[in-house]
Design an enzyme around this catalytic site. Structure first.
Site, PDB file in Angstrom:
ATOM      1  N   LYS A 299      42.209  28.563  53.055  1.00  0.00           N
ATOM      2  CA  LYS A 299      41.860  28.436  51.636  1.00  0.00           C
ATOM      3  C   LYS A 299      41.783  26.955  51.275  1.00  0.00           C
ATOM      4  O   LYS A 299      42.653  26.176  51.656  1.00  0.00           O
ATOM      5  CB  LYS A 299      42.932  29.154  50.802  1.00  0.00           C
ATOM      6  CG  LYS A 299      42.486  29.530  49.434  1.00  0.00           C
ATOM      7  CD  LYS A 299      43.345  30.642  48.851  1.00  0.00           C
ATOM      8  CE  LYS A 299      42.949  30.864  47.408  1.00  0.00           C
ATOM      9  NZ  LYS A 299      43.555  32.059  46.825  1.00  0.00           N
ATOM     10  N   GLU A 384      48.734  46.344  39.768  1.00  0.00           N
ATOM     11  CA  GLU A 384      49.179  46.499  38.383  1.00  0.00           C
ATOM     12  C   GLU A 384      49.702  47.901  38.116  1.00  0.00           C
ATOM     13  O   GLU A 384      50.660  48.069  37.355  1.00  0.00           O
ATOM     14  CB  GLU A 384      48.025  46.176  37.430  1.00  0.00           C
ATOM     15  CG  GLU A 384      47.660  44.694  37.349  1.00  0.00           C
ATOM     16  CD  GLU A 384      46.757  44.198  38.464  1.00  0.00           C
ATOM     17  OE1 GLU A 384      46.331  45.016  39.318  1.00  0.00           O
ATOM     18  OE2 GLU A 384      46.461  42.982  38.505  1.00  0.00           O
ATOM     19  N   ARG A 412      44.003  48.421  34.214  1.00  0.00           N
ATOM     20  CA  ARG A 412      44.144  49.277  35.383  1.00  0.00           C
ATOM     21  C   ARG A 412      45.247  50.308  35.241  1.00  0.00           C
ATOM     22  O   ARG A 412      45.249  51.312  35.937  1.00  0.00           O
ATOM     23  CB  ARG A 412      44.535  48.407  36.592  1.00  0.00           C
ATOM     24  CG  ARG A 412      43.492  47.497  37.069  1.00  0.00           C
ATOM     25  CD  ARG A 412      43.091  47.913  38.441  1.00  0.00           C
ATOM     26  NE  ARG A 412      41.742  47.488  38.672  1.00  0.00           N
ATOM     27  CZ  ARG A 412      41.359  46.870  39.773  1.00  0.00           C
ATOM     28  NH1 ARG A 412      42.228  46.620  40.718  1.00  0.00           N
ATOM     29  NH2 ARG A 412      40.109  46.547  39.928  1.00  0.00           N
TER      30      ARG A 412
HETATM   31  C1  LIG Z   1      43.006  43.586  39.182  1.00  0.00           C
HETATM   32  C2  LIG Z   1      43.151  42.100  39.291  1.00  0.00           C
HETATM   33  N1  LIG Z   1      44.382  41.556  39.209  1.00  0.00           N
HETATM   34  C3  LIG Z   1      44.528  40.210  39.309  1.00  0.00           C
HETATM   35  C4  LIG Z   1      43.452  39.408  39.491  1.00  0.00           C
HETATM   36  C5  LIG Z   1      43.610  37.887  39.528  1.00  0.00           C
HETATM   37  N2  LIG Z   1      43.250  37.363  40.848  1.00  0.00           N
HETATM   38  C6  LIG Z   1      42.060  36.794  41.058  1.00  0.00           C
HETATM   39  S1  LIG Z   1      41.870  36.294  42.612  1.00  0.00           S
HETATM   40  C7  LIG Z   1      43.401  36.814  43.030  1.00  0.00           C
HETATM   41  C8  LIG Z   1      43.897  36.610  44.421  1.00  0.00           C
HETATM   42  C9  LIG Z   1      42.961  37.175  45.408  1.00  0.00           C
HETATM   43  O1  LIG Z   1      43.429  36.924  46.689  1.00  0.00           O
HETATM   44  P1  LIG Z   1      42.501  37.218  47.923  1.00  0.00           P
HETATM   45  O2  LIG Z   1      41.826  38.519  47.736  1.00  0.00           O
HETATM   46  O3  LIG Z   1      43.316  37.061  49.139  1.00  0.00           O
HETATM   47  O4  LIG Z   1      41.374  36.113  47.818  1.00  0.00           O
HETATM   48  P2  LIG Z   1      41.507  34.531  48.047  1.00  0.00           P
HETATM   49  O5  LIG Z   1      41.565  33.938  46.663  1.00  0.00           O
HETATM   50  O6  LIG Z   1      42.745  34.242  48.817  1.00  0.00           O
HETATM   51  O7  LIG Z   1      40.277  34.166  48.750  1.00  0.00           O
HETATM   52  C10 LIG Z   1      44.047  37.377  41.944  1.00  0.00           C
HETATM   53  C11 LIG Z   1      45.429  37.907  41.948  1.00  0.00           C
HETATM   54  C12 LIG Z   1      42.186  40.015  39.566  1.00  0.00           C
HETATM   55  N3  LIG Z   1      41.072  39.302  39.703  1.00  0.00           N
HETATM   56  N4  LIG Z   1      42.077  41.353  39.478  1.00  0.00           N
END
Ligand SMILES: Cc1ncc(C[n+]2csc(CCOP(=O)(O)OP(=O)(O)O)c2C)c(N)n1
Length: 645
Positions: A299, A384, A412
């Protein structure tokens, strides 16, 4: 013709000041014509472009930098005119946007009228699924694959999902279904061991590259040293052990998990090695079954500050592209900070308080709580729904769980709140950050609906503070309540400070009068109350009329007594909220007034709130202005109402 074009490309590369390869990508298929050397140059150009635009506009930097090579590999492997690529969350799709016809608009990223920070079907035919909330990609991809099968077509469908997003139940519901359907479907697991913060959960161990690489290496070294220390037969035993290595690796690697779900597993693959990924995607394309391609990425790759602190650079405002230092109001005392410090204060004296986040310890302000009370802090991952029912379970045992979550993501958990919390009248506290207009993240992230989706639930209390200080009071009021309570507050700050006085329990279901008048009554929910107060003062100065302004404080239970008293004393009533007008605070007041016969008596009521439409992205203040939900918008409605007979 093709040869000539290829030659021009190579010539440009050789002549130092060559134009960017990026500028010549007219269609995604152009990437296929590049060799690996050109692709690696293009990867550098994509990163520079992403860094320079996000440094100005803010956005999701580290996730997008991590998937540059993965994006190129996908575009090389698939024909986007037919094949479908579905990004999960979509916050990592900046390189994809740049390569699929949006290079010229990329500088408008997340700006009002510009391109969205997320894939959006109306923006490009290559954005085959709109997204912003996580863990939807495999379900959507499976839907597309099943539609393809019904149509007798043969194109490829690929979902790209991060290890953080893979923690959600929905991703597993989809894997489970896809494994049973058995149709060709490619799921790319983009594993960087990070959600926004470090990923959590037993699953993340299974997925982690440590397990498949470092852990295996350590294990191997230990076995080797034990075997070699055995005199005479150690060498022979080593040879046998080496032959068994593959079996051991297979057993402990993530393949075990996905193969049990009827997916062919390929990986782990280095997500920055384009050649390796290209080979793997060709292999995946040939499978007549669901395939999971496990890709390891870093990342923030290619921007040192983001590599060092990927959580900070996950999503951020404008910053200095040379140093990574933030511009702007990083130090402002926001609602989030007010919540964070108030909760810590309460938890010091109340061991029943536990705090739960769904993968957002920083965003919700719970990171400080986690440091102070590590045993009373839970990060469930992007789950959630589970967070809410977990809290319900805790509440049955006498705890006071505080679920801190963004308004939009709590959508959700509707049934969990209703069935597991409200129906059983369990004292779970919901702290809903980012309620109302959030700004640049746009329609997937505005907290436009929480008042509507919470206020019709029996037993539920719903509160909205007018400023940071009142948030502290509401928190202590919620802790004292004997049923479920939600407190919703916006992104950013109102006063940017809290007073020295201790927090106090607020009178239940009563509003606060901010100003007494006779010609017009305004009741505003939450943060809009102080803007309404300023607007009323300005209109009074200009018109000589006198305006009552009240801060509703409670959206449920509705402060009926206070509302009816105002309705008796005024002939005009203005209701203000930053929530969808459909089913929100003003709907509740209208229901009350209709039920008590006030509308028949000719009370003139006007409502200000969010329209029955998804509000676009853009700066928070600008959107509020457009929607009339700022001081000047309120002034004009007040003047209008006062002018009418
Ligand atoms: C339902 C929901 N909860 C929380 C979020 C906030 N959120 C956006 S990206 C993320 C982390 C995603 O992690 P990953 O899928 O591993 O992707 P990376 O950013 O590491 O590439 C979160 C918690 C969201 N977009 N949707």
């Amino acid at each position: 013709m093709r040869l000539a074009r290829a030659l021009i490309w190579r010539m440009d590369l050789l002549t130092g000041g060559a134009p960017r390869i990026l500028d010549r990508i007219q269609a995604p298929s152009d990437v296929k014509r590049l060799d690996f050397f050109e692709c690696s140059k293009l990867a550098g150009e994509l990163r520079s472009e992403i860094i320079s635009v996000v440094a100005k506009n803010g956005g999701h930097l580290a996730p997008s930098l991590g998937v540059v090579e993965l994006t190129l590999a996908l575009l090389r492997a698939f024909d986007l005119e037919e094949d479908k690529v579905i990004w999960d969350v979509g916050h990592q799709a900046y390189a994809y946007k740049l390569l699929t016809g949006r290079r010229d608009q990329f500088s408008t990223l997340r700006r009002f009228g510009g391109i969205s920070g997320f894939p959006k079907r109306t923006e490009s035919p290559y954005d085959v699924f709109g997204v912003g909330h996580s863990s939807t990609s495999i379900s959507a991809a499976l839907g597309m694959a099943m539609a393809r099968d019904l149509a007798g077509k043969k194109h490829h469908v690929t979902a790209v999902i991060g290890d953080g997003s893979m923690t959600a139940g929905m991703a597993f519901e989809a894997l489970n279904h896809a494994g049973a359907v058995g149709s060709p479907l490619i799921v790319v697991l983009n594993d960087n061991e990070m959600s926004i913060s470090r990923n959590v959960g037993a699953l993340s161990l299974f997925l982690s590259s440590n397990l498949s690489a470092n852990w295996m290496k350590r294990m191997k070294r230990r076995i080797e040293s034990i075997l070699l220390s055995i005199p005479n037969i150690g060498e022979d035993m080593m040879a046998v052990a080496r032959r068994g290595e593959q079996t051991l690796k297979g057993f402990f690697s993530p393949s075990f998990l996905f193969e049990a779900l009827n997916f062919n597993y390929v990986g782990p693959v280095d997500g920055h090695d384009l050649e390796e990924m290209s080979r793997v995607f060709e292999l995946a394309k040939r499978q007549d079954a669901p395939v999971l391609v496990h890709v390891l990425t870093q990342k923030g790759r290619g921007f040192t500050p983001a590599e060092k602190n990927p959580a900070h650079f996950h999503g951020l405002g404008a910053f200095n592209p040379d140093t990574g230092e933030a511009y702007g109001s990083g130090t402002a005392f926001t609602y989030t900070k007010a919540f964070s410090s108030a909760l810590i204060e309460l938890a010091k004296d109340d061991p029943r308080i536990v705090a739960i986040t769904a993968a957002m310890p920083e965003g919700t302000g719970l990171a400080a709580f986690a440091e102070r009370f590590p045993k009373r802090f839970v990060d469930v991952g992007i789950c959630e729904q589970h967070a809410v029912t977990l809290a319900a379970g805790m509440a049955t045992q006498g705890l006071k769980p505080v679920v801190a979550v963004y308004s939009t993501f709590l959508q959700r958990s509707y049934d969990q709140i209703l069935h597991d919390v409200a129906l059983q009248k369990l004292p779970v506290i919901f702290c809903l950050d980012r309620a109302g207009i959030v700004g640049e993240d746009g329609p997937t992230h505005h907290g436009a609906f929480d008042l509507s989706y919470l206020r019709h639930m029996p037993n539920m209390a719903v509160l909205a503070p007018k400023n940071e200080d009142e948030l502290r009071d509401m928190l202590i009021t919620a802790v004292a309540a004997d049923g479920p309570t939600a407190i919703r507050y916006p992104r950013g700050f109102r006063d940017g400070a809290v007073s020295e006085r201790p927090a106090r329990v607020l009178p239940w279901a009563r509003m606060e009068s901010l100003r007494e008048g006779v010609d017009l009554a305004v009741i505003a929910a939450g943060d809009t109350a102080l803007a309404a107060l300023e607007a009323a003062k300005a209109v009074e100065r200009e018109s000589g009329k006198r305006i009552s302004v009240s801060n509703a404080r409670f959206v449920k239970p509705l402060p009926e007594e206070d509302i009816l008293s105002l309705a008796r004393r005024h002939s005009r009533l203005l209701l203000v909220e930053e929530n969808a007008l459909a089913g929100g605070f003003s709907s509740a007041v209208l229901e009350l007034l209709a039920d008590r016969g006030f509308l028949e008596k000719g009370l003139c009521v006007r409502r200000m709130g969010l329209p029955d439409a998804f509000v676009t992205h853009g700066e928070q203040a600008l959107l509020r202005g457009m929607l009339g939900l700022d001081q000047s918008g309120m002034e004009s409605v007040m003047k209008d109402m006062l002018a009418a007979n």
